[in-house]
Design a protein around this motif. Structure first.
Motif, mmCIF file in Angstrom:
data_model
loop_
_atom_site.group_PDB
_atom_site.id
_atom_site.type_symbol
_atom_site.label_atom_id
_atom_site.label_comp_id
_atom_site.label_asym_id
_atom_site.label_seq_id
_atom_site.Cartn_x
_atom_site.Cartn_y
_atom_site.Cartn_z
ATOM 1 N N TYR A 103 8.387 -4.920 14.671
ATOM 2 C CA TYR A 103 8.114 -5.605 13.345
ATOM 3 C C TYR A 103 7.870 -4.198 12.350
ATOM 4 O O TYR A 103 8.413 -5.064 10.601
ATOM 5 N N ALA A 104 7.775 -2.709 12.639
ATOM 6 C CA ALA A 104 8.169 -2.277 11.905
ATOM 7 C C ALA A 104 9.167 -2.594 10.629
ATOM 8 O O ALA A 104 9.333 -1.764 9.256
ATOM 9 N N ALA A 105 10.092 -2.094 11.804
ATOM 10 C CA ALA A 105 11.802 -1.970 11.121
ATOM 11 C C ALA A 105 11.744 -3.388 10.297
ATOM 12 O O ALA A 105 13.029 -3.510 9.446
ATOM 13 N N LEU A 106 11.339 -4.058 10.689
ATOM 14 C CA LEU A 106 11.621 -5.734 9.985
ATOM 15 C C LEU A 106 10.507 -5.784 8.641
ATOM 16 O O LEU A 106 11.010 -5.643 7.321
ATOM 17 N N ALA A 107 9.648 -5.260 7.948
ATOM 18 C CA ALA A 107 8.976 -4.754 7.170
ATOM 19 C C ALA A 107 9.548 -3.775 6.014
ATOM 20 O O ALA A 107 9.355 -4.437 5.156
ATOM 21 N N GLY A 108 10.085 -3.400 6.864
ATOM 22 C CA GLY A 108 11.091 -2.480 6.000
ATOM 23 C C GLY A 108 11.733 -2.707 4.798
ATOM 24 O O GLY A 108 12.158 -1.968 4.027
ATOM 25 N N ARG A 109 12.170 -4.021 5.648
ATOM 26 C CA ARG A 109 12.926 -4.756 4.984
ATOM 27 C C ARG A 109 12.653 -5.474 3.593
ATOM 28 O O ARG A 109 13.645 -5.362 2.652
ATOM 29 N N TYR A 110 11.498 -4.892 2.807
ATOM 30 C CA TYR A 110 10.804 -5.822 2.427
ATOM 31 C C TYR A 110 9.684 -4.410 1.300
ATOM 32 O O TYR A 110 9.845 -3.409 1.622
ATOM 33 N N PRO A 111 9.361 -4.502 -0.029
ATOM 34 C CA PRO A 111 8.616 -3.718 -1.161
ATOM 35 C C PRO A 111 8.047 -3.594 0.067
ATOM 36 O O PRO A 111 6.942 -3.680 1.208
ATOM 37 N N LYS A 112 7.694 -2.119 0.019
ATOM 38 C CA LYS A 112 6.049 -0.902 0.741
ATOM 39 C C LYS A 112 4.703 -1.657 0.158
ATOM 40 O O LYS A 112 5.126 -1.751 -0.644
ATOM 41 N N ALA A 113 4.260 -1.908 0.959
ATOM 42 C CA ALA A 113 2.181 -2.851 0.310
ATOM 43 C C ALA A 113 1.927 -1.635 -0.228
ATOM 44 O O ALA A 113 1.272 -0.902 0.578
ATOM 45 N N PRO A 114 1.250 -1.644 -0.851
ATOM 46 C CA PRO A 114 0.654 -0.396 -1.308
ATOM 47 C C PRO A 114 -0.487 -0.373 -0.693
ATOM 48 O O PRO A 114 -1.356 0.611 -0.765
ATOM 49 N N ALA A 115 -1.548 -0.896 0.112
ATOM 50 C CA ALA A 115 -2.387 -1.110 1.264
ATOM 51 C C ALA A 115 -2.164 0.545 1.863
ATOM 52 O O ALA A 115 -2.886 1.288 2.213
ATOM 53 N N SER A 116 -1.190 0.405 2.320
ATOM 54 C CA SER A 116 -0.244 1.273 3.198
ATOM 55 C C SER A 116 -0.713 2.471 2.596
ATOM 56 O O SER A 116 -0.676 3.358 3.886
ATOM 57 N N ALA A 117 -0.254 3.089 2.050
ATOM 58 C CA ALA A 117 -0.822 3.859 1.453
ATOM 59 C C ALA A 117 -1.944 5.360 1.675
ATOM 60 O O ALA A 117 -2.647 6.166 1.737
ATOM 61 N N GLY A 126 -8.149 5.271 12.637
ATOM 62 C CA GLY A 126 -7.435 4.819 11.290
ATOM 63 C C GLY A 126 -8.100 4.494 10.363
ATOM 64 O O GLY A 126 -8.800 3.258 10.664
ATOM 65 N N ARG A 127 -8.629 5.080 8.733
ATOM 66 C CA ARG A 127 -9.374 3.825 8.250
ATOM 67 C C ARG A 127 -8.579 3.597 6.847
ATOM 68 O O ARG A 127 -7.803 4.693 6.617
ATOM 69 N N LEU A 128 -8.676 2.797 5.900
ATOM 70 C CA LEU A 128 -7.782 2.778 4.595
ATOM 71 C C LEU A 128 -9.123 3.641 3.726
ATOM 72 O O LEU A 128 -10.700 3.159 4.088
ATOM 73 N N ASN A 129 -9.125 4.512 2.887
ATOM 74 C CA ASN A 129 -10.160 5.016 2.084
ATOM 75 C C ASN A 129 -10.457 3.553 1.518
ATOM 76 O O ASN A 129 -9.842 2.946 0.916
ATOM 77 N N GLU A 130 -11.602 4.442 0.269
ATOM 78 C CA GLU A 130 -12.226 2.964 -0.275
ATOM 79 C C GLU A 130 -11.723 2.750 -1.599
ATOM 80 O O GLU A 130 -11.603 1.368 -1.528
ATOM 81 N N ALA A 131 -10.540 3.647 -2.035
ATOM 82 C CA ALA A 131 -9.902 3.126 -3.446
ATOM 83 C C ALA A 131 -9.089 1.975 -3.148
ATOM 84 O O ALA A 131 -9.089 0.865 -3.621
ATOM 85 N N THR A 132 -8.355 2.794 -2.070
ATOM 86 C CA THR A 132 -7.256 1.796 -1.481
ATOM 87 C C THR A 132 -7.818 0.315 -0.691
ATOM 88 O O THR A 132 -7.164 -0.958 -1.180
ATOM 89 N N PHE A 133 -9.390 0.798 -0.199
ATOM 90 C CA PHE A 133 -9.719 -0.974 0.528
ATOM 91 C C PHE A 133 -10.179 -1.735 -0.957
ATOM 92 O O PHE A 133 -9.018 -2.783 -0.492
ATOM 93 N N LEU A 134 -11.190 -1.248 -1.748
ATOM 94 C CA LEU A 134 -10.799 -2.242 -2.676
ATOM 95 C C LEU A 134 -9.985 -3.223 -3.656
ATOM 96 O O LEU A 134 -9.866 -3.828 -3.880
#
Length: 236
Positions: A103-117, A126-134
């Protein structure tokens, strides 16, 4: 009001960085329609563990059941949705890998989603940091509600997203898909590709990733449509 037997049954599966309460705005609307609902609590420790939790919930259903997933849980219901009680699958801004697909390879064909950063790991979880989550995971959700969701987010095992399914239940069950047009977690065009590949009845919601929170009536209506459409479909 219709009885539970008349109106159907639904099992709802939450995604990463969330828990079963993420469906709290949709569940009352389904109850009002007489639907029996169970919301799974995924451990988010592995695909096998999450699929087992979903199968346990499906085992408790005493008749035909529509299985609903958000985000990561699309992987889970693709794996567990071949359960004999399942008559239909509803994907809400969700992953939908094919059996064994990277799935990661499939998703890599599309723009990277900002949340993953904003994903960081400590001691294997793992957790999302607060700024990214909000800003990105809960974009469109009122800030105070988003902060509550952030506080309650479910940490994920570091190996979770590398899991590969052994089945693709969407190949054998009728499907519905709600694309989130403002999604910052899964690229909307990837969602459209997944919906098209599975031949899903598809709607587009002018929402971020958490459309079941910002647009619960729209999502509830899609689930009710799936219940009606599969009411006469025999279980496997």
């Amino acid at each position: 009001m219709a009885t539970e037997q008349q109106a159907g049954r639904v099992v709802m599966v939450h995604g990463a960085y969330a828990d079963g309460s993420s469906w709290a705005d949709v569940i009352p609307l389904l109850h009002q329609a007489g639907v029996a609902v169970m919301s799974v609590q995924n451990p988010l420790t592995s695909l096998a563990d999450d699929a087992a939790a979903t199968r346990r919930a499906l085992d408790l259903q005493d008749g035909p059941t529509v299985l609903v997933a958000h985000s990561w849980a699309g992987t889970v219901i693709s794996e567990a949705g071949d359960h004999p009680n399942v008559t239909g699958l509803v994907y809400v801004a969700a992953r939908a890998p094919d059996a064994g697909e990277d799935y990661a390879a499939l998703a890599g064909r599309y723009p990277k989603a900002p949340a993953s950063a904003g994903l960081t790991f400590t001691d294997g979880f793992g957790r999302l940091n607060e700024a990214t989550f909000l800003a990105h995971f809960a974009n469109g959700v009122p800030e105070e509600r988003a902060r509550v969701l952030y506080a309650a987010q479910g940490p994920i095992a570091e190996t979770l997203f590398a899991s590969r399914t052994t089945a693709a239940a969407w190949r054998t069950r009728p499907c519905w898909y709600a694309v989130s047009k403002q999604d910052h977690t899964i690229a909307p065009d990837l969602e459209r590709f997944l919906a098209d590949r599975m031949g899903a009845t598809t709607i587009e919601v002018d929402a971020g990733h958490l459309s079941m929170i910002t647009h619960p009536r729209v999502i509830a209506d899609l689930v009710l449509e799936a219940i009606r459409a599969t009411a006469e479909r025999p279980t496997a």
